[in-house]
Each structure stands twice: as structure tokens, then as C-alpha cells.
Design a protein around this motif. Sequence first.
Motif, short mmCIF file in Angstrom:
data_model
loop_
_atom_site.label_atom_id
_atom_site.label_comp_id
_atom_site.label_asym_id
_atom_site.label_seq_id
_atom_site.Cartn_x
_atom_site.Cartn_y
_atom_site.Cartn_z
N VAL B 94 0.88 -1.17 0.00
CA VAL B 94 0.00 0.00 0.00
C VAL B 94 0.92 1.22 0.00
N MET B 95 0.81 2.03 -1.06
CA MET B 95 1.77 3.12 -1.22
C MET B 95 1.07 4.48 -1.30
N ASN B 96 1.62 5.43 -0.58
CA ASN B 96 1.15 6.81 -0.66
C ASN B 96 1.60 7.40 -2.00
N LYS B 97 0.68 8.10 -2.67
CA LYS B 97 1.04 8.72 -3.96
C LYS B 97 1.78 10.03 -3.70
N PHE B 98 2.99 9.90 -3.18
CA PHE B 98 3.76 11.08 -2.80
C PHE B 98 5.24 10.75 -2.97
N LEU B 99 5.91 11.53 -3.79
CA LEU B 99 7.34 11.33 -3.95
C LEU B 99 8.05 12.57 -3.43
N TRP B 100 8.93 12.36 -2.48
CA TRP B 100 9.67 13.47 -1.86
C TRP B 100 11.15 13.25 -2.17
N PRO B 101 11.66 13.94 -3.20
CA PRO B 101 13.06 13.68 -3.57
C PRO B 101 14.03 14.19 -2.51
N PRO B 102 15.11 13.46 -2.27
CA PRO B 102 16.14 13.99 -1.38
C PRO B 102 16.85 15.16 -2.06
N PRO B 103 17.37 16.13 -1.30
CA PRO B 103 18.00 17.30 -1.93
C PRO B 103 19.16 16.90 -2.85
N LEU B 104 19.31 17.65 -3.93
CA LEU B 104 20.44 17.54 -4.86
C LEU B 104 20.60 16.15 -5.49
N ALA B 105 19.50 15.41 -5.64
CA ALA B 105 19.64 14.07 -6.21
C ALA B 105 18.73 13.91 -7.42
N ASP B 106 19.18 13.12 -8.41
CA ASP B 106 18.31 12.76 -9.51
C ASP B 106 17.50 11.55 -9.06
N TYR B 107 16.28 11.43 -9.57
CA TYR B 107 15.41 10.36 -9.04
C TYR B 107 14.43 9.90 -10.11
N PRO B 108 13.92 8.67 -10.00
CA PRO B 108 12.96 8.18 -10.99
C PRO B 108 11.58 8.78 -10.75
N ASP B 109 10.81 8.86 -11.79
CA ASP B 109 9.47 9.40 -11.74
C ASP B 109 8.54 8.43 -11.00
N ILE B 110 7.53 8.96 -10.32
CA ILE B 110 6.62 8.10 -9.57
C ILE B 110 5.89 7.11 -10.49
N ASP B 111 5.55 7.54 -11.71
CA ASP B 111 4.86 6.63 -12.63
C ASP B 111 5.75 5.46 -13.02
N ASN B 112 7.03 5.74 -13.17
CA ASN B 112 7.97 4.64 -13.47
C ASN B 112 7.98 3.62 -12.34
N ILE B 113 7.97 4.15 -11.13
CA ILE B 113 7.98 3.24 -9.97
C ILE B 113 6.73 2.38 -9.98
N ILE B 114 5.59 3.04 -10.18
CA ILE B 114 4.32 2.30 -10.17
C ILE B 114 4.32 1.24 -11.28
N ASN B 115 4.73 1.63 -12.48
CA ASN B 115 4.73 0.68 -13.60
C ASN B 115 5.67 -0.50 -13.33
N GLU B 116 6.81 -0.18 -12.79
CA GLU B 116 7.80 -1.23 -12.51
C GLU B 116 7.26 -2.23 -11.49
N ILE B 117 6.60 -1.70 -10.46
CA ILE B 117 6.03 -2.63 -9.45
C ILE B 117 4.91 -3.45 -10.09
N ARG B 118 4.05 -2.77 -10.85
CA ARG B 118 2.92 -3.47 -11.48
C ARG B 118 3.41 -4.56 -12.42
N SER B 119 4.53 -4.27 -13.11
CA SER B 119 5.03 -5.25 -14.09
C SER B 119 5.49 -6.55 -13.41
N ARG B 120 5.64 -6.50 -12.10
CA ARG B 120 6.04 -7.72 -11.39
C ARG B 120 4.83 -8.52 -10.90
N ASN B 121 3.65 -8.08 -11.26
CA ASN B 121 2.42 -8.76 -10.81
C ASN B 121 2.28 -8.83 -9.29
N ILE B 122 2.52 -7.71 -8.66
CA ILE B 122 2.38 -7.66 -7.20
C ILE B 122 1.12 -6.86 -6.89
#
Lengths: 642, 198
Positions: B94-122
Motif C-alpha cells: 500500500v503506497m502513498n502517492k507522494f514522492l519526496w526527492p532527497p536534496p540535490l539528487a536525480d530520481y525516478p518518476d513516480i509513474d515509473n515506480i508504479i509501472n515497474e512494481i505493477r510489471s512484477r504482478n504484485i
Amino acid sequence: MNIPRTDVLAPKGSKVLLMGNEAIARGALEAGICFASAYPGTPSTEIVETLATVAKDAGIYVEWSTNEKVAFEAAYAAAISHVKSLTAMKHVGVNVAADILMSAGYAGTNAGFVIVSADDPGQHSSQNEQDNRWYGLLSHIPVVEPSSPREAYMLIKEAYKLSEKYKQPVIFRSTTRISHTRQSILLEEDIPVEKTCKGKFERTIERWVLIPAHGKKLKKRMMTVWKNIMENEGHPPFVEIINPGNKKVIIADGIAYAHVAEALELMDKKNEYTIVKINLPVPLPYKPIVEALKDAEKALVVEELDPVIETQVKKILFENGVSVELHGKDLVPENGELDLDIVYRSISKFDIGTESVPWKPLEPLRLEPPIPPRPPVMCPGCPHRNSFYIVKVAANKARLKSPIFTGDIGCYTLGYQKPFETQMTSFEMGGSIGVAHGLSKVMDEPVVAVIGDSTFYHAGIPPSINIVYNKGKSMVLILDNYYTAMTGHQPHPGTGTTAMGEETYRVPMEDVMKSIGYETYVINPMNVKESINKVVEAFEKYKEGKPVAIVSRMKCALQALRDARRKGIKLPVYTILKDKCTGCMVCVNLLACPAIVVPKGAKKPVIIHDLCAGCGLCAQVCPFNAIVLKEKGDPNWLEAWY
Amino acid sequence: MARRYNIVLAGVGGQGLLTLGRVLGNAAILAGEDVTIAETHGLSQRGGSLIVQVRIGKGESPMIPKGAADLLIGLEALETARQIIYANQSTRIVMNKFLWPPPLADYPDIDNIINEIRSRNIRLYLVDANKISEEIVGTIISANMAILGYAYAVDEGLQEKISYEHLEKALEKIFKGKVLELNKKVLRKGYEEGLKHK
Ligand SMILES: Cc1ncc(C[n+]2csc(CCOP(=O)(O)OP(=O)(O)O)c2C)c(N)n1
Ligand code: SF4
Ligand code: SF4
């Protein structure tokens, strides 16, 4: 921390959810302590914090002392004058108190005296993961160690009995996973109303004056106690042989026992194993070890960190002519924290020669860019961010050539990170100033020691004196945020309140520094420009060869936010005007405030409204005046900050 | 021995994970269950990655092996993704739809994260816990209770161990007065949202 007062004070028969540290506090109260002193340090802090929270209800005295040595001395003094007492510290705190610890081993105690050492295997929040069971062997003070919060509650009472039985202090060793795990606990006893709080000091100088002649006699006493404990305490609750008579034996202490018990249960092999459960790892009572191993085929010692038990077991086997295939650190890692998975694997290797576990974790996600690490950072509005920014700009302005910033321990240690890099060393508390002095004697670069307020009172004063006395060239920057913030905002000698919430004298650090001989400057880093000018002035003085100290004073932002909430004060909130912002990223790159983020794919930063503490630093730094007030805050909003 | 029910709470220091753990712990006690909660204090509370491990049922070790979580509650997307190693193929996330990037860092998009998790059939459930909290309290401070209500509604395993009333009673142990009432409302709203997506 928010201590559940009613749970800690609940009557006998209640079932309460207590953190290990709260359980230790409750157990100590049931044992009848009337005195507790400590210096905070993760993972030990909540023990004395809990005692302080309930001190008035329980009728006991509790204090935050300036450091662990002082805390130890105070609690020990109570115990030698017949008042049961407790002192608690993190593992490295025992290093600070080690001098008196050694003497206390010789001199012993009258009333029960327990030193809680909370170790940090895995270094969740520490500079090392030293195993303080060794201190027991070094000081000849027995070490009692629980395997769960529930057991900690029960065993701390046994530790007091042991201490009184042998008139010897006892080290009660907890670890992060005991101290910071909550468990449902059934309270067995009420907190006694009657207890000894008035001391009686007997002038038995041959006990308390450790000149060599006395020390030699005291050592004989100490060694007799030591041997008696080894001989006679090999029974529950200190040592328990579970399921005796098996050919395969596991010896485990502390949290390692918890992992072993569950691992064997999951393997369905409980009946094949004898477990020797150790709650007194030092000195290890030999009888149950011989008993369990004399007819065994093979044995495994499961313990976290160093082979403290394994070493003693080997000695016991040798001395008693027992031979058995013994394993320990060849199968159980000595680095880092143990967990159920690691212990399951170790037992599995011991049992069948291969590692196998019943759980199948998902593969880490494959993401582009990958998930960035998230180390701890200074909070939005943190005063240290202002101070570091100001000092760096001022150093530039004053043409201080490649200054070296020695550092210390506290929230401000996070200044080692980009973009500040104003912490270039961090060894132990107070180290910034002593190390700065040494560097300044062998280098030409300017050296600035950066130290927190609580750390300054703890161990910063002797090295500050040393600089002036020995004509050193380093500068001292003290970051005064009113609290010992890192460990959860305990008051200190500069705060004006005691552990028990009473008002008290303040010992301003600028007065201390002035009296030592420093030209002392006090800045309010919320006013950025003015502070930069003052620090430039200080740096100029330093170039003239004067001893210089700067005190940067602004309240910890977390505490300011809490005070605002408590007083019902609305704080200002800032926003970035899209049309004025040029996307220069100065605010992002120079401040790294967690409330300022760059949304995925965007060219300009935004401020997350709910996270902004309203400190106004970014607005003072933006070269295009694009950061402005979004909400003004109450007219008296500054009251929350001062 | 009945199997212990393992819940991993993931997020960023300061998001209220410790309180969330305490509510679950007190609810478990009220339900007559044994419980351990392994918390993290100190340095990691300063905006770093934080996990809390809740184990309901009789047992000794307070730690959940990687791959042994029955339920993973993530208050922030990057942290949920980071701690997915605690999950296995049948874990509920169960995931909160909230992405809080750490300062000065590059990070993946929330949709990418969601798609990647979904692609694992979880089994992945998404909830805007910040929004629920903001609507009722005015700030995101109670997002932890919103996600708890939601997770409770979608997770039968948790329902088998404790009842909704136990959760409410547990809140009463921790909060008082107006804050208690608001948190109860947030819990309820999260729960109702969850029921819609069961
Ligand atoms: C000997 C020792 N005792 C205690 C600690 C735990 N500890 C780490 S930082 C800190 C306090 C820092 O307080 P302060 O200097 O005021 O800095 P702040 O966190 O407020 O910025 C403490 C007590 C330690 N690391 N070493
Ligand atoms: S707790 Fe206070 S001192 Fe520590 S990082 Fe946060 S604002 Fe700064
Ligand atoms: S005012 Fe700026 S620097 Fe200060 S907390 Fe808000 S966003 Fe961060």
C-alpha cells in the motif's frame, strides 16, 4: 520523545506497550532506585528521559549531566551512600566514563548500582560499533544482558539484586534492537512508595581513597567477587539450559538468542538442539557450559559483534578437559547487526552445511535513474544551514584561503555533505577543538573548529582552554540551537531548564569563552547579511592572531515548529514566484533545504508548502528576489523561534 | 506456533512512521495478540530513509527477514521502492502517492515506480494519503493515519488479527482531545477509500 507516562506508571497487572528503554526504566523503578543521571546518546536516551518524565510521580531524582563521566560519578556517589541508582549511556559514552568505571570495579558499591550501556551493532546512529561486553572483562564488573524488551524489564531488577548481593556495580548491556523495540509487557509489580532516598556516607577511606595501598586490598576483594560470580551464578535468570541432553548445542546471548529461538522454530528443529541461553555473558559461569557441552558432538556460539562468549567458552573447555567441535565466528558474522535471516543461515550452515532460507525476497526494482540514497539531512529551517552558509560566504569575503573545518558530533555533522562541506573531521564528542589545535600547529591554512552547544559543554571546554594556553591559531564556532537536538532535544546547561522541567541557571557559552580569553562574537544567523558582516570581522581579528570564538544562536527548527504549535502561533511560509525565478538554482544548490524540490522534468524549483518552516533563508539568498512570503504568519511569529 | 504477521512500514524520517507503529502495536495488544515493533531512532529520524518492523503474534525476533513481509505500507514512493526487498510475490503493498526527492539528487518518476512494481504482478494499492489528511486536518501531518485506514480496509491478513474498533481504541491511547477526533476522522476516511478499492 513522546513518553507514554501512564503506561510507564501503570499498576501491577496492566499489559502495556513499552519500548525496551521504557521497560528498563520501569524495571529500575520497581527495583526501588531513587537517583538517575545520564548524558543522552542513541540508543540509550529514552531510559533516563522516561525516568525524568515520571520523576515527580515516582518521587525520585533525575538529571541530565554534562557528560557521561559526570553522570556516572553522580549516580555512583548516590549508590556508595546507600541510595540505589542508575546511570545510562550509549556505548561510546562508557569510553568517556571509563576512568571512574575502572575505579568503581575496585571500590564496589553499597546500594545497587547499574550502568546501562546501550550498544549500537550495525551503527544505526554511532561512529563505531564497539562491543561493551569487553568493558566487563576489563573492569571486573559483571555484565547482564536481556534478549528482549520484556526480559529487559525483568532482568534489570535481577541486576540490582546481583549488585547488592556482591556489593559490585553491574553493567546492564542493551543494544539498539532491545532498546528501540516495543513489546507488550505484563507488569509484575507496583513501583514501591517506600524507598531509600536519603543517603548515608560512611567515611571508610580505605574503600574510597584509591591510593596504591588501598587499591591492592580492593583488588583482592574484586577478584574474589569475580570468581564467586563465575562459580555460583550459572542458573536462571542468568544462564538457562533449554532442552538439555542433545548432541547439538547452541550457546547464545542477548538478542542473538531471540533470533536463534525463532530460527529453530521455523526450521522445526527445536527438539534436536540444546540451547544455552546466556543473560550473564561476563564473567561467563562455567558450570552450565561444561554441563551442556560435555556429552555434545558439536556446538555453535551465536553472538553479535565480537567473540566475547566464544573466547570464554574455549577457555572453559580447555580448563575442564571437555572436547567438542566448537563453532562461532567462523559461521556467524562479526561485523554489523545480526538478524533473523543471518542467524537462520548460520545455523543452517552449522546444521546441514549449506545456507538455505524459507523466504524469497523480490528482486530490487530496476529504475532509471536508480533510487537515490537518502541519507539524513538537516531539517527545513535548520539553523545549522544558515550558519554554514554564512560562514562559507564570510570566509570568501575575508579571503580566508582554503579553510579547514574540523567537526564534531550532532545534527551539524550533516554539514559534511554537499553543498556545505564544513565538517572535515568527526571522531568523538569535543574532538573538533582539540583536532583543530593540532592541525593549526602543523599547517598554514586557517582552521575553524565547529561544535554544537551540548557538545561544547560535554567536552569542548578543556580543549578551548588548551588553545589559548598553548597559543594556538584555530577559531571556535559554537552552534547554539538551545538543545541537544540530535538525541531528541534534551535541555543542557545553556537551555535554562533541567531534566525534570524545573527552571535553572543558564551558563552562556559566550561568557565561558570570554573568560578563557577569546574575542567572542554572537550572531543570529536568521539575519544573514548582518551575520556575514560580523563573521568577516571575526575572521579579520583571527588573522591578527587573536583567539576568536563565534557563537551562532538560533533555535532548532523542529523545536520552533513544536513551540509554534503548542502556543498556537502561525509561522510564515515562503513560495517561489514562477515569473521571477530564472531557474538559476542558487537556492537549491547552495542550501539543499529539503522543502525546496525540483519536480521531475521541471526547470525551476518549488517550495513544498507543508514542509517549509518559514525561516526565510532562501528568500535572503535568491539573487532575483523570486522567493517571497506566501503566508505571512502571526505578527508574533518570532516568539516561536526565541 | 501460528505464523507471525509481518508488516514493514517505510518512509522518510518525520512522516509519522513511529506513531503508525505504536497505533498498530496498541491495537494488537487490545486484540490479545503478542507484538513487537522494531523502531529506528536518532540520526535516521533527520529526514533519512526509515523503516519500522511490526510483527504480530507470538515469537522472539523483532526483525523481519527480507522477503517475509505480509504487508508493506509505504508513506513515500522512493522509500516504498527501496524497501520492496522486504516483499515477496504475495505481499500486499500500500503506497502513498507522494514522492519526496532527497536534496540535490536525480530520481525516478513516480509513474515509473508504479509501472515497474505493477510489471512484477504484485498487489499494489495506491492512495493519496497526503490529500486525505489535508482535507480533514489542513496539513499532511496525519497522512500516516490515512494510509493505515486504507491498508486496513484492503488487507484481510490484518483484519484477521485486529478489528477496526481496536485501531480506534489504540488511537485513544495515543492522542487526546481535538487531535484524537481529527485522527479518527482521517483513519475513517482512509478506511472508506480503501473499501472502494478492495
Ligand atoms: C560520548 C558520546 N555521548 C553521546 C553521544 C550521542 N550524541 C551524538 S550527537 C549528540 C548531541 C549533540 O548535541 P549538540 O552538540 O547540541 O548538537 P545538535 O544536535 O543540537 O545540533 C549526542 C549526545 C555521542 N556520540 N558520544
Ligand atoms: S533537529 Fe534541529 S538542529 Fe537537528 S537538523 Fe533538525 S532543525 Fe537542525
Ligand atoms: S524559508 Fe526557504 S529555506 Fe527556510 S524552510 Fe522554507 S523553503 Fe527552506
